[in-house]
Design an enzyme around this catalytic site. Structure first.
Site, PDB file in Angstrom:
ATOM      1  N   THR A  42       0.767  -1.101  -0.030  1.00 10.63           N
ATOM      2  CA  THR A  42       0.143   0.030   0.137  1.00 10.63           C
ATOM      3  C   THR A  42       0.822   1.245  -0.067  1.00 10.63           C
ATOM      4  O   THR A  42       0.410   2.305   0.131  1.00 10.63           O
ATOM      5  CB  THR A  42      -0.860  -0.124   1.283  1.00 10.63           C
ATOM      6  OG1 THR A  42      -0.129  -0.155   2.386  1.00 10.63           O
ATOM      7  CG2 THR A  42      -1.989  -1.129   1.276  1.00 10.63           C
ATOM      8  N   TYR A  43       2.084   1.062  -0.236  1.00 13.75           N
ATOM      9  CA  TYR A  43       2.895   2.315  -0.453  1.00 13.75           C
ATOM     10  C   TYR A  43       2.723   3.345  -1.694  1.00 13.75           C
ATOM     11  O   TYR A  43       2.773   2.653  -2.716  1.00 13.75           O
ATOM     12  CB  TYR A  43       4.577   2.120  -0.089  1.00 13.75           C
ATOM     13  CG  TYR A  43       4.995   3.397  -0.323  1.00 13.75           C
ATOM     14  CD1 TYR A  43       5.092   4.699   0.517  1.00 13.75           C
ATOM     15  CD2 TYR A  43       5.724   3.786  -1.485  1.00 13.75           C
ATOM     16  CE1 TYR A  43       5.608   5.793   0.166  1.00 13.75           C
ATOM     17  CE2 TYR A  43       6.393   4.937  -2.208  1.00 13.75           C
ATOM     18  CZ  TYR A  43       6.193   6.283  -0.751  1.00 13.75           C
ATOM     19  OH  TYR A  43       6.731   7.341  -1.008  1.00 13.75           O
ATOM     20  N   GLY A  88       9.721  -5.072  -8.823  1.00 12.85           N
ATOM     21  CA  GLY A  88      10.634  -4.239  -9.216  1.00 12.85           C
ATOM     22  C   GLY A  88      10.557  -2.839  -8.849  1.00 12.85           C
ATOM     23  O   GLY A  88      11.195  -2.093  -9.530  1.00 12.85           O
ATOM     24  N   PRO A  97       8.285  -7.046  -5.321  1.00 12.05           N
ATOM     25  CA  PRO A  97       8.308  -8.184  -6.056  1.00 12.05           C
ATOM     26  C   PRO A  97       8.053  -8.064  -7.436  1.00 12.05           C
ATOM     27  O   PRO A  97       8.252  -9.027  -8.254  1.00 12.05           O
ATOM     28  CB  PRO A  97       7.270  -9.168  -5.327  1.00 12.05           C
ATOM     29  CG  PRO A  97       6.318  -8.161  -4.960  1.00 12.05           C
ATOM     30  CD  PRO A  97       7.005  -7.047  -4.559  1.00 12.05           C
ATOM     31  N   TYR A 131       3.397   5.762   5.739  1.00 12.31           N
ATOM     32  CA  TYR A 131       2.772   5.844   4.354  1.00 12.31           C
ATOM     33  C   TYR A 131       1.532   6.876   4.268  1.00 12.31           C
ATOM     34  O   TYR A 131       0.993   7.164   3.380  1.00 12.31           O
ATOM     35  CB  TYR A 131       2.142   4.760   3.652  1.00 12.31           C
ATOM     36  CG  TYR A 131       3.102   3.257   3.620  1.00 12.31           C
ATOM     37  CD1 TYR A 131       4.412   3.524   3.880  1.00 12.31           C
ATOM     38  CD2 TYR A 131       2.659   2.093   3.203  1.00 12.31           C
ATOM     39  CE1 TYR A 131       5.362   2.761   3.639  1.00 12.31           C
ATOM     40  CE2 TYR A 131       3.563   0.953   3.222  1.00 12.31           C
ATOM     41  CZ  TYR A 131       4.879   1.042   3.353  1.00 12.31           C
ATOM     42  OH  TYR A 131       5.881  -0.001   3.324  1.00 12.31           O
ATOM     43  N   ASN A 177      -2.789  -9.344 -10.329  1.00 13.29           N
ATOM     44  CA  ASN A 177      -1.613  -9.721  -9.444  1.00 13.29           C
ATOM     45  C   ASN A 177      -2.138 -10.978  -8.604  1.00 13.29           C
ATOM     46  O   ASN A 177      -1.237 -11.568  -8.148  1.00 13.29           O
ATOM     47  CB  ASN A 177      -1.010  -8.616  -8.364  1.00 13.29           C
ATOM     48  CG  ASN A 177      -0.231  -7.550  -9.228  1.00 13.29           C
ATOM     49  OD1 ASN A 177      -0.166  -7.844 -10.612  1.00 13.29           O
ATOM     50  ND2 ASN A 177      -0.151  -6.320  -8.833  1.00 13.29           N
ATOM     51  N   LYS A 201      -6.345  -7.055  -9.481  1.00  9.43           N
ATOM     52  CA  LYS A 201      -6.866  -8.503  -9.668  1.00  9.43           C
ATOM     53  C   LYS A 201      -5.942  -9.448 -10.553  1.00  9.43           C
ATOM     54  O   LYS A 201      -5.539 -10.639 -10.110  1.00  9.43           O
ATOM     55  CB  LYS A 201      -8.091  -7.986 -10.999  1.00  9.43           C
ATOM     56  CG  LYS A 201      -8.798  -9.128 -11.024  1.00  9.43           C
ATOM     57  CD  LYS A 201     -10.147  -8.605 -11.721  1.00  9.43           C
ATOM     58  CE  LYS A 201     -11.320  -9.947 -12.145  1.00  9.43           C
ATOM     59  NZ  LYS A 201     -12.230  -9.085 -13.018  1.00  9.43           N
TER      60      LYS A 201
HETATM   61  P1  A2P Z   1       0.164   0.683  -9.876  1.00  6.30           P
HETATM   62  O1  A2P Z   1      -0.202   1.021  -8.408  1.00  6.30           O
HETATM   63  O2  A2P Z   1      -0.387   1.896 -10.683  1.00  6.30           O
HETATM   64  O3  A2P Z   1      -0.465  -0.565 -10.520  1.00  6.30           O
HETATM   65  P2  A2P Z   1       6.422  -3.430  -6.365  1.00  6.30           P
HETATM   66  O4  A2P Z   1       5.255  -3.945  -5.603  1.00  6.30           O
HETATM   67  O5  A2P Z   1       7.556  -4.353  -6.995  1.00  6.30           O
HETATM   68  O6  A2P Z   1       6.948  -2.100  -5.273  1.00  6.30           O
HETATM   69  O7  A2P Z   1       5.849  -2.587  -7.629  1.00  6.30           O
HETATM   70  C1  A2P Z   1       4.915  -1.617  -7.382  1.00  6.30           C
HETATM   71  C2  A2P Z   1       4.732  -0.768  -8.906  1.00  6.30           C
HETATM   72  O8  A2P Z   1       4.214  -1.778  -9.694  1.00  6.30           O
HETATM   73  C3  A2P Z   1       3.809   0.140  -8.743  1.00  6.30           C
HETATM   74  O9  A2P Z   1       3.993   1.453  -9.593  1.00  6.30           O
HETATM   75  C4  A2P Z   1       2.512  -0.506  -9.536  1.00  6.30           C
HETATM   76  O10 A2P Z   1       1.567   0.744 -10.144  1.00  6.30           O
HETATM   77  C5  A2P Z   1       3.323  -1.287 -10.335  1.00  6.30           C
HETATM   78  N1  A2P Z   1       2.441  -2.597 -10.708  1.00  6.30           N
HETATM   79  C6  A2P Z   1       1.451  -3.188  -9.837  1.00  6.30           C
HETATM   80  N2  A2P Z   1       1.195  -4.347 -10.598  1.00  6.30           N
HETATM   81  C7  A2P Z   1       1.329  -4.306 -11.586  1.00  6.30           C
HETATM   82  C8  A2P Z   1       1.237  -5.261 -12.903  1.00  6.30           C
HETATM   83  N3  A2P Z   1       0.418  -6.249 -12.767  1.00  6.30           N
HETATM   84  N4  A2P Z   1       1.721  -4.929 -14.209  1.00  6.30           N
HETATM   85  C9  A2P Z   1       2.718  -3.634 -14.391  1.00  6.30           C
HETATM   86  N5  A2P Z   1       2.770  -2.664 -13.201  1.00  6.30           N
HETATM   87  C10 A2P Z   1       2.322  -3.324 -12.053  1.00  6.30           C
END
Ligand code: A2P
Length: 285
Positions: A25-26, A182, A180, A58, A242, A240
């Protein structure tokens, strides 16, 4: 270990269990409209997430609490169905500050308990209300603390932590992988020398094979190794997406191929604090 939408908790030593995927949630507070976090947590719970990763730092922990409490009030679930992880920030490391800081989190959440409370970073800063204290010359003000460095671990295909994971497995310790996917690649705190993880050729080609995205393959890789993942997303489609990682299996060879992507480079390197006496990343993990 068989994992499914309905049953994806892994048992812990003390009789508790942790869901293998949690919603991160950050989100940069200045850039995130109010209410987005609450909406995202509610959407995640509807999809089937039962683990939420948050922190007082956060500035949206109250929204997480509201979302959980509203879902409980709707009769969708009970408090014990949810696993919430909160975090102790660097300005509150002194032992006598831990309890009141945790109590503040409970008050903000309006929940009776949380399931996990971790040290956010193993380096202390000057205690006080300013979370990132600096002196009049703009220099960080550090603080001495005596930490047994129990800390969560960045982990993804470019930083897959084989040595640490082996150690944890041998000692029956569950690893939680932050970033996870990146990270969000914010240049203020992310080391951008590694290319974007989700553009990786192998992750994308495996995605094509399984009709999944590179993100889903990256998450599947970790949960298939028993590593808990906490991908952050405030986008309903991606929240969804993820979670749709319980309906395909990577072969042993594919797992090995993904392991070989390891570059041993952290995205979350926090170089601005590398002169802190407790800076953790000079040590090998
Ligand atoms: P968003 O909140 O707009 O989806 P991490 O968990 O490694 O820190 O990555 C978080 C980042 O990856 C956020 O910028 C998030 O943006 C984005 N993100 C989360 N899920 C996906 C996905 N399935 N495909 C592409 N980017 C994603």
């Amino acid at each position: 270990m068989y994992l499914s939408v309905a049953n994806h908790r892994i048992p812990l030593h003390d009789g508790n269990s942790i869901p293998i995927i949690g919603l991160g949630t950050y989100s940069e507070p200045k850039l995130t409209p109010k209410g987005t976090c609450k909406k995202s947590v509610k959407a995640a719970i509807d999809i089937g997430y039962r683990h939420i990763d948050g922190a007082y730092l956060y500035q949206n922990e109250h929204e997480v609490g509201e979302a959980i409490r509203e879902k409980i009030a709707e009769g969708k679930l009970q408090r014990e169905d949810i696993f919430y992880c909160g975090k102790l920030w660097a300005t509150n490391h002194d032992p006598e500050m831990v309890r009141p800081t945790l109590e503040r989190t409970l008050k903000v959440l309006q929940l009776d308990y949380i399931d996990l409370y971790i040290i956010e970073i193993p380096m202390a800063f000057k205690p006080g209300d300013e979370p990132h204290p600096k002196d009049e010359n703009g220099k960080w003000i550090y603080h001495k603390s005596n930490l047994c460095a129990t800390w969560e671990v960045e982990c993804h295909p470019y930083f897959s932590q084989p040595k640490l994971l082996k150690f944890c497995q041998q000692h029956d310790i569950i690893m939680i992988a932050y970033s996870p996917l990146g990270t969000c690649r914010n240049p203020v705190w992310v080391n951008l020398s590694s290319p974007p993880l989700l553009k990786d050729e192998l992750l994308n080609s495996l995605g094509e094979k399984y009709k999944k995205t590179a993100a889903q393959v990256a998450l599947r890789f970790n949960i298939q190794r028993g590593v808990v993942v906490i991908p952050k997303s405030f986008n309903p489609e991606r929240i969804k997406e993820n979670f749709q990682i319980f309906d395909f299996f990577l072969t042993e060879e594919e797992m090995k191929d993904i392991e070989a992507l390891n570059k041993n480079v952290r995205f979350v390197e926090l170089l601005m604090w590398s002169d802190h006496p407790e800076y953790p990343f000079h040590d090998e993990y």
